[in-house]
Design a protein around this motif. Structure first.
Motif, short mmCIF file in Angstrom:
data_model
loop_
_atom_site.label_atom_id
_atom_site.label_comp_id
_atom_site.label_asym_id
_atom_site.label_seq_id
_atom_site.Cartn_x
_atom_site.Cartn_y
_atom_site.Cartn_z
N GLN A 1 -5.70 -30.72 -15.99
CA GLN A 1 -6.68 -30.05 -16.84
C GLN A 1 -6.71 -30.52 -18.30
OE1 GLN A 1 -4.87 -28.04 -14.25
NE2 GLN A 1 -6.56 -29.20 -13.37
N PRO A 2 -5.57 -30.78 -18.95
CA PRO A 2 -5.66 -31.29 -20.33
C PRO A 2 -6.49 -32.56 -20.43
CG PRO A 2 -3.44 -30.55 -19.89
CD PRO A 2 -4.18 -30.51 -18.58
N TYR A 3 -6.36 -33.45 -19.45
CA TYR A 3 -7.16 -34.67 -19.45
C TYR A 3 -8.62 -34.38 -19.12
CZ TYR A 3 -3.01 -37.70 -19.74
OH TYR A 3 -1.88 -38.34 -20.14
N GLN A 4 -8.85 -33.50 -18.15
CA GLN A 4 -10.22 -33.14 -17.81
C GLN A 4 -10.96 -32.55 -19.01
OE1 GLN A 4 -9.07 -30.78 -14.17
NE2 GLN A 4 -10.96 -31.70 -13.41
N LEU A 5 -10.27 -31.68 -19.76
CA LEU A 5 -10.89 -31.03 -20.91
C LEU A 5 -11.13 -32.00 -22.07
CD1 LEU A 5 -8.82 -27.73 -20.82
CD2 LEU A 5 -11.31 -27.88 -20.56
N ASN A 6 -10.34 -33.08 -22.11
CA ASN A 6 -10.47 -34.06 -23.20
C ASN A 6 -11.12 -35.36 -22.75
OD1 ASN A 6 -9.04 -32.96 -25.73
ND2 ASN A 6 -7.64 -32.42 -24.06
N ALA A 7 -11.80 -35.32 -21.61
CA ALA A 7 -12.58 -36.46 -21.10
C ALA A 7 -11.73 -37.73 -20.97
CB ALA A 7 -13.79 -36.71 -21.97
N ILE A 8 -10.52 -37.55 -20.42
CA ILE A 8 -9.64 -38.69 -20.17
C ILE A 8 -9.56 -38.90 -18.66
CG2 ILE A 8 -7.28 -39.59 -20.40
CD1 ILE A 8 -6.98 -37.71 -22.85
N TYR B 1 -8.24 -39.71 -15.08
CA TYR B 1 -6.92 -39.64 -14.48
C TYR B 1 -7.05 -39.17 -13.05
CZ TYR B 1 -2.06 -38.20 -13.71
OH TYR B 1 -0.79 -38.06 -13.21
N GLY B 2 -6.24 -39.73 -12.17
CA GLY B 2 -6.18 -39.22 -10.81
C GLY B 2 -7.31 -39.70 -9.94
N ASP B 3 -7.78 -38.81 -9.10
CA ASP B 3 -8.72 -39.17 -8.05
C ASP B 3 -10.18 -38.96 -8.42
OD1 ASP B 3 -6.56 -39.80 -6.35
OD2 ASP B 3 -6.32 -37.70 -5.82
N GLY B 4 -10.53 -39.24 -9.65
CA GLY B 4 -11.93 -39.17 -10.05
C GLY B 4 -12.49 -37.77 -10.18
N PHE B 5 -11.65 -36.81 -10.57
CA PHE B 5 -12.15 -35.45 -10.76
C PHE B 5 -13.01 -35.40 -12.02
CE2 PHE B 5 -8.41 -34.75 -8.12
CZ PHE B 5 -8.94 -33.91 -7.15
N PRO B 6 -13.99 -34.49 -12.07
CA PRO B 6 -14.92 -34.46 -13.21
C PRO B 6 -14.27 -33.95 -14.49
CG PRO B 6 -15.29 -32.56 -11.79
CD PRO B 6 -14.28 -33.44 -11.08
N PHE B 7 -14.85 -34.31 -15.61
CA PHE B 7 -14.46 -33.72 -16.89
C PHE B 7 -15.00 -32.30 -16.92
CE2 PHE B 7 -14.93 -38.30 -18.47
CZ PHE B 7 -13.62 -38.60 -18.12
N ILE B 8 -14.32 -31.42 -17.65
CA ILE B 8 -14.71 -30.01 -17.67
C ILE B 8 -14.75 -29.50 -19.11
CG2 ILE B 8 -13.85 -29.52 -15.36
CD1 ILE B 8 -11.28 -28.45 -16.58
#
Length: 199
Positions: free
Chosen positions: A160-167, A169-176
């Motif tokens: 989640q920290p990466y998702q929230l900061n548009a980084i 990572y991982g299996d192509g999960f969306p930014f949130i």
């Protein structure tokens, strides 16, 4: 030092404090009265395949543990990860415990959930019992206090920290952007593992 007896003493867990690597500010005795706080240093340590994945010798892992002054370590990935996703080979947990003169516990559980990925607990204090599902232990610490500690290997993706900061990572999960999205993806990533303890 050896592992604790396999016999699970269910009743002995009733008055213990549940610890998920976060210590409460108080301990409770059998009458549920507040006791003076007791300091205890605990750390979680991912050994990355027993050090093999990054060519880290066991002596280096031992050095890190000793440098922190911790009394209990919840370890993950104590063995090598086979390409099929299952841990193989010898664990470094009993070797570390022997070098430290500590106690250890390592459950031999079927690898059906990321949370049980080759976990172990090594402790300066005696391990007195094992939880019913073999995910935690009861440890008798200073002042004769009993604590219960669970150790899980939590999944890191989606993160989640990466998702929230548009980084990426991982299996192509969306930014949130929202806390609701963050909760949703946190549960997606680690819900199954945490439910092993809460069920």
């Amino acid at each position: 030092m050896s592992q604790p007896d396999n016999q699970v003493r269910k009743n002995s867990f009733k008055n213990s404090v549940l610890i998920l690597f976060v210590l409460s500010n108080f301990m409770l005795d059998q009458q549920r009265t507040v006791l003076p706080s007791t300091k205890l240093k605990i750390m979680t340590f991912n050994a990355e395949g027993g050090g093999i994945h990054r060519n880290i010798p066991i002596e280096k892992t031992l050095e890190v543990i000793l440098s922190t002054g911790v009394e209990i370590v919840g370890m993950q990935e104590t063995r090598v990860l086979h390409p099929n996703g299952h841990p193989i080979g010898e664990s470094i947990a009993p070797k570390l415990a022997k070098k430290l003169g500590w106690y250890f516990y390592e459950a031999d559980l079927p690898h059906k959930n990321h949370g049980v990925w080759s976990n172990a607990i090594i402790s300066k204090w005696p391990i007195k019992a094992v939880s019913e599902k073999k995910l935690g232990v009861q440890i008798k610490i200073k002042n004769n206090l009993l604590i219960t500690l669970f150790n899980l290997h939590l999944n890191d993706s989606p993160y989640q920290p990466y998702q929230l900061n548009a980084i990426s990572y991982g299996d192509g999960f969306p930014f949130i952007k929202t806390s609701a999205d963050s909760r949703y993806f946190a549960n997606l990533a680690r819900g199954d593992e945490v439910s092993l303890v809460l069920q």
